[in-house]
Design a protein around this motif. Structure first.
Motif, short mmCIF file in Angstrom:
data_model
loop_
_atom_site.label_atom_id
_atom_site.label_comp_id
_atom_site.label_asym_id
_atom_site.label_seq_id
_atom_site.Cartn_x
_atom_site.Cartn_y
_atom_site.Cartn_z
N MET A 241 7.33 1.56 -3.39
CA MET A 241 8.47 0.98 -2.37
C MET A 241 9.20 1.63 -1.85
O MET A 241 10.71 1.56 -2.54
CB MET A 241 8.26 -0.31 -2.83
N PRO B 254 3.88 -1.16 0.07
CA PRO B 254 4.70 -1.23 1.11
C PRO B 254 3.31 -1.07 2.15
O PRO B 254 3.13 -1.02 3.44
CB PRO B 254 5.07 0.08 1.23
N LEU C 61 8.80 1.88 3.61
CA LEU C 61 8.34 0.23 4.18
C LEU C 61 8.62 0.34 5.64
O LEU C 61 8.17 -0.26 6.61
CB LEU C 61 9.87 0.03 3.43
#
Length: 373
Positions: A21, A190, A26
């Protein structure tokens, strides 16, 4: 313009969050998924927000909205949205001394009530609302029967429904009549099966974080999208040990203990929403699209053990290469065109859009499932 938004995620500074993440991952995930507005997650953590600085303007043309989550002294979680990271710096100053550290926890636990946190958020110019409001853990309706009971005289700006509820669960609750509903992923990864698994379509006048905040203030939510509530882990009242489901009457008769194994019976979101809606009249809400992650649909249609098998990943990639992003496939692309890539997946998406899937509700901590026919 209309833009698709996921306004609640987390960073590796929070518990049980993937190390992948990271802002660039992302943004790549947003491109694959079809997200045009993304919350930063954990905006009270200064190092995490510093990591976002190079990506405020990005090649993916994704709007970055400062967003964080706080747990209050009653264990209720709150989502906070702002148009500028400086507002979270101000909020940290206002909350100084109310928690152990804003450095070590992405989602800090502060020793204040929901009312006090809401007033502080508004003093900083930010928006606030209950996170996953209907979830039977760490949520407003897990501990309170009304918005004022949780927030006192403080105003809330939205309600996040959470994975176990859709708009129908809150439409007849008088406290919520004039409050916009948001549907977000609360993603800890993500990847497309988590990021954007629930999302919003928002009508924007300006494609900026300030424009997003202004749109939410106006209630300019054009569509909510997310799971069927029945898929949630706590949709039905059920034993948390063996997952046997009970009616509310039966649960009360058993004094909330499972007669089969003595496990705790947890009240389901469906029964809780019915309680809260007593005496209310359902109000009209923007359309709610029931969706599943495309990877999960492919796995189910292929009878695969995982959405990450080589075959499932190849099918997923073919959809993205053909149609650009996942949300377009789930919501916008005609089924006849989807059928040209994978007929079984097209059948599933048609059933989802028509609401003709067969649902097997979850409860007690066990996810629900679906099947066709």
């Amino acid at each position: 313009m209309h833009a698709t938004a996921d306004l609640h995620i987390h960073s590796p500074y929070s518990i049980a969050v993937s190390r992948f993440m990271q802002p660039i991952e992302l943004l790549r995930g947003c491109g694959t998924k079809g997200i045009r507005i993304i919350g930063t997650g954990d905006a009270l953590q200064p190092d995490w927000m510093k990591g976002w600085e190079p990506y405020v303007e990005n090649d993916f043309k994704v709007i970055i909205v400062p967003q964080g989550e706080i747990e209050d002294k009653n264990r209720v979680h709150h989502v906070i949205l702002a148009e500028d990271p400086a507002q979270f710096s101000q909020l940290r100053d206002l909350l100084e001394g109310t928690c152990k550290s804003f450095i070590t926890s992405g989602r800090p636990h502060v020793y204040l009530s929901g009312e006090e946190i809401a007033h502080a958020a508004h003093d900083a110019g930010a928006l606030i609302g209950p996170a996953h409001a209907f979830t039977p853990w760490t949520a407003m309706y897990a501990y309170f029967d009304s918005v004022p009971a949780c927030y006192g005289d403080a105003k809330i700006d939205f309600v996040e429904l959470g994975l176990s509820a859709d708009s129908s669960y809150g439409a007849a609750i008088p406290d919520l009549y004039d409050i916009p509903f948001l549907t977000n992923s609360d993603a800890h990864s993500p990847y497309p099966d988590k990021l954007g698994r629930e999302f919003n379509r928002i009508r924007l006048e300006k494609p900026t974080a300030k424009g997003v905040i202004a749109a939410i203030r106006k209630g300019a939510i054009e569509m909510n999208a997310g799971f069927f509530p029945e898929e949630g882990k706590y949709n039905r009242t059920a034993c948390t040990r063996c997952y046997t489901q009970y009616s509310l009457k039966e649960a009360k008769q058993h004094q909330w203990r499972c007669p089969a194994d003595g496990g705790i019976i947890k009240k389901g979101v469906s029964d809780r929403a019915k309680e809260l809606s007593e005496g209310g009249t359902a109000r009209s809400r923007p359309p709610y699209a029931h969706v599943l992650p495309l990877a999960q649909i492919i796995q189910t249609m292929e009878g695969a053990s995982s959405p990450n098998t080589k075959k499932c990943r190849a099918i997923y990639s073919s959809f993205i290469e053909t149609f650009g992003n996942e949300i377009a496939v789930l919501i916008d692309i005609p089924v006849t065109e989807i059928r040209s890539v994978h007929p079984k997946v097209a059948d599933a998406i048609a059933a989802l859009r028509d609401g003709t899937v067969t649902l097997h509700p979850g409860g007690g901590g066990k996810y629900g499932t679906f099947s066709l026919g």
